[in-house]
Design an enzyme around this catalytic site. Sequence first.
Site, PDB file in Angstrom:
ATOM      1  N   GLY A   1      -4.298   1.127   0.708  1.00  0.00           N
ATOM      2  CA  GLY A   1      -5.639   1.175   0.125  1.00  0.00           C
ATOM      3  C   GLY A   1      -6.030  -0.141  -0.532  1.00  0.00           C
ATOM      4  O   GLY A   1      -7.164  -0.610  -0.373  1.00  0.00           O
ATOM      5  N   ILE A   2      -5.111  -0.745  -1.275  1.00  0.00           N
ATOM      6  CA  ILE A   2      -5.457  -1.989  -1.982  1.00  0.00           C
ATOM      7  C   ILE A   2      -5.653  -3.122  -0.969  1.00  0.00           C
ATOM      8  O   ILE A   2      -6.601  -3.904  -1.069  1.00  0.00           O
ATOM      9  CB  ILE A   2      -4.358  -2.366  -3.015  1.00  0.00           C
ATOM     10  CG1 ILE A   2      -4.207  -1.260  -4.051  1.00  0.00           C
ATOM     11  CG2 ILE A   2      -4.680  -3.706  -3.694  1.00  0.00           C
ATOM     12  CD1 ILE A   2      -2.991  -1.400  -4.972  1.00  0.00           C
TER      13      ILE A   2
ATOM     14  N   THR B   1       0.028  -8.739  -6.619  1.00  0.00           N
ATOM     15  CA  THR B   1      -0.451  -7.703  -7.548  1.00  0.00           C
ATOM     16  C   THR B   1       0.309  -6.400  -7.294  1.00  0.00           C
ATOM     17  O   THR B   1      -0.122  -5.343  -7.765  1.00  0.00           O
ATOM     18  CB  THR B   1      -1.965  -7.442  -7.366  1.00  0.00           C
ATOM     19  OG1 THR B   1      -2.200  -7.139  -5.988  1.00  0.00           O
ATOM     20  CG2 THR B   1      -2.814  -8.613  -7.807  1.00  0.00           C
ATOM     21  N   ALA B   2       1.418  -6.481  -6.526  1.00  0.00           N
ATOM     22  CA  ALA B   2       2.142  -5.250  -6.151  1.00  0.00           C
ATOM     23  C   ALA B   2       3.221  -4.951  -7.195  1.00  0.00           C
ATOM     24  O   ALA B   2       2.951  -4.295  -8.204  1.00  0.00           O
ATOM     25  CB  ALA B   2       2.718  -5.410  -4.757  1.00  0.00           C
ATOM     26  N   ARG B   3       4.417  -5.467  -6.967  1.00  0.00           N
ATOM     27  CA  ARG B   3       5.495  -5.390  -7.949  1.00  0.00           C
ATOM     28  C   ARG B   3       6.253  -6.703  -7.863  1.00  0.00           C
ATOM     29  O   ARG B   3       6.463  -7.245  -6.771  1.00  0.00           O
ATOM     30  CB  ARG B   3       6.458  -4.238  -7.622  1.00  0.00           C
ATOM     31  CG  ARG B   3       5.958  -2.863  -8.001  1.00  0.00           C
ATOM     32  CD  ARG B   3       5.875  -2.655  -9.513  1.00  0.00           C
ATOM     33  NE  ARG B   3       5.404  -1.329  -9.877  1.00  0.00           N
ATOM     34  CZ  ARG B   3       4.130  -1.008 -10.110  1.00  0.00           C
ATOM     35  NH1 ARG B   3       3.184  -1.918 -10.002  1.00  0.00           N
ATOM     36  NH2 ARG B   3       3.807   0.224 -10.450  1.00  0.00           N
TER      37      ARG B   3
ATOM     38  N   ASP C   1       0.303 -11.060 -11.084  1.00  0.00           N
ATOM     39  CA  ASP C   1      -0.012 -10.032 -12.086  1.00  0.00           C
ATOM     40  C   ASP C   1       1.252  -9.248 -12.438  1.00  0.00           C
ATOM     41  O   ASP C   1       1.254  -8.487 -13.395  1.00  0.00           O
ATOM     42  CB  ASP C   1      -1.077  -9.081 -11.510  1.00  0.00           C
ATOM     43  CG  ASP C   1      -1.509  -8.015 -12.517  1.00  0.00           C
ATOM     44  OD1 ASP C   1      -1.705  -8.370 -13.693  1.00  0.00           O
ATOM     45  OD2 ASP C   1      -1.635  -6.835 -12.134  1.00  0.00           O
TER      46      ASP C   1
ATOM     47  N   GLU D   1       9.547  -7.388 -16.020  1.00  0.00           N
ATOM     48  CA  GLU D   1       8.491  -7.299 -17.037  1.00  0.00           C
ATOM     49  C   GLU D   1       9.052  -6.710 -18.329  1.00  0.00           C
ATOM     50  O   GLU D   1       9.879  -5.795 -18.246  1.00  0.00           O
ATOM     51  CB  GLU D   1       7.354  -6.400 -16.529  1.00  0.00           C
ATOM     52  CG  GLU D   1       6.634  -7.022 -15.362  1.00  0.00           C
ATOM     53  CD  GLU D   1       5.525  -6.135 -14.794  1.00  0.00           C
ATOM     54  OE1 GLU D   1       5.087  -5.190 -15.471  1.00  0.00           O
ATOM     55  OE2 GLU D   1       5.114  -6.405 -13.662  1.00  0.00           O
TER      56      GLU D   1
ATOM     57  N   HIS E   1       0.258  -8.086 -15.990  1.00  0.00           N
ATOM     58  CA  HIS E   1       0.129  -6.751 -15.359  1.00  0.00           C
ATOM     59  C   HIS E   1      -1.133  -6.019 -15.844  1.00  0.00           C
ATOM     60  O   HIS E   1      -1.050  -5.001 -16.533  1.00  0.00           O
ATOM     61  CB  HIS E   1       1.377  -5.889 -15.617  1.00  0.00           C
ATOM     62  CG  HIS E   1       1.536  -4.793 -14.605  1.00  0.00           C
ATOM     63  ND1 HIS E   1       2.758  -4.327 -14.177  1.00  0.00           N
ATOM     64  CD2 HIS E   1       0.606  -4.073 -13.908  1.00  0.00           C
ATOM     65  CE1 HIS E   1       2.570  -3.362 -13.287  1.00  0.00           C
ATOM     66  NE2 HIS E   1       1.264  -3.186 -13.108  1.00  0.00           N
TER      67      HIS E   1
HETATM   68  O1  LIG Z   1      -0.755   1.773 -10.390  1.00  0.00           O
HETATM   69  C1  LIG Z   1       0.192   1.006 -10.543  1.00  0.00           C
HETATM   70  O2  LIG Z   1       1.223   1.105  -9.882  1.00  0.00           O
HETATM   71  C2  LIG Z   1       0.123  -0.038 -11.531  1.00  0.00           C
HETATM   72  O3  LIG Z   1       0.911  -0.940 -11.536  1.00  0.00           O
HETATM   73  C3  LIG Z   1      -0.955   0.067 -12.548  1.00  0.00           C
HETATM   74  O4  LIG Z   1      -0.599  -0.550 -13.704  1.00  0.00           O
END
Ligand SMILES: O=C(O)C(=O)CO
Length: 369
Positions: free
Chosen positions: A191-192, A280-282, A306, A311, A329
């Site tokens: 989706g992202i 922006t994932a992990r 992000d 973290e 994040h």
């Molecule tokens: O939805 C997620 O997995 C996020 O990292 C939101 O902070």
Amino acid sequence: MGSEEHQKPKILLLGTIEHAHDAWSRITSIADIIQPTSTDRTSFLSECASGAFSSCLLAYRTFDSTTLTGPLDQDLISALPSSIKYICHVGAGYDAISIPACTARGIRVSNTPGAVDEATADCALFLLLGAMRNFNAGMTALRRNEWRGGTEDQVKEEEEEEKKTTKKTIKMPPLGRDPRGKTLGILGMGGIGKCLARKVAGAFGMKVQYLNRRRDWEGEKELREQGSPRVEVEWVETMEELLGTSDVLSLNLPLNAETRHIISTKEFAMMKPGIVIINTARGAVMDEAALVEALESGQVQSVGLDVYENEPEIHPGLLANPNVMLVPHMGTWTVETETKMEEWAISNVQMAIEEGKLRSIVPEQRNMQ
Ligand SMILES: O=C(O)C(=O)CO
């Protein structure tokens, strides 16, 4: 009828409800809420062992509740009472929860996939532009009271000097790159990824290509038919092709055993020299130490991040590098999106109580629904 039949189900609340109070009030009218009193993992495990949560049907958990429980790994899942049948997670990424451990105990897990797409893609867009244009170097210079890397007086003086000689003396961040016409490679077209494809094609005129476990014919069709302007995405078959032909790489895949460090030294070497990377994932989908080296060698020009491997710690090599744009994040950190995520997770709770199933069970457990 015995009085037991009228008892409300019990819900273990891990974290707090910050926004979706109306939706939560529907739950409190049909269930009793149990909240832990412990403040760390050790005491939480003791509280589990004391029977404080016995007969809870379901656990609702926020991303930040990891600071209380630690990861929901095998040990923690085994400590939960056998009455727990569902875990409703607030967030798209559920890497803090061991799905195999849950599956083995018959616990079904839900996440909140669609709720995060727009805000996370917006964050990726911000990082993409910032990293391509070297905005971080300029912005941090200003905070040091420097104008693009020197004080205003110094810059003026140097400009005067420059007029007299041909010598270039003004310290400036390197020139950025325009996104228009460049190719964005998306690794992980969920989706992202699709939302980002739509945004970069429309706003920046970028070409988009992607690599996914499977080609997403339906998603490609949707992007073509609903995008404005039309979004043509190309599917590439291999990692080599994606990395070797993308000017910008965006990581949009979930973190799991297969994707941990999917981008490491070997993959950096395959990249088009001077590539820009957005994550922006992990954090742990990319090897942070290898990233620092790739930035230092210039193989990677700049990055926008992000998320981080450990973290809230950030690799010192990333903090020190002006070509690294860092956000702590905040991908979904908006009132609208945080509310939507809570409401989505609460709708999973409601469905579990009323219908015995989940609105959005995680893909690994689809056959348990
Ligand atoms: O939805 C997620 O997995 C996020 O990292 C939101 O902070």
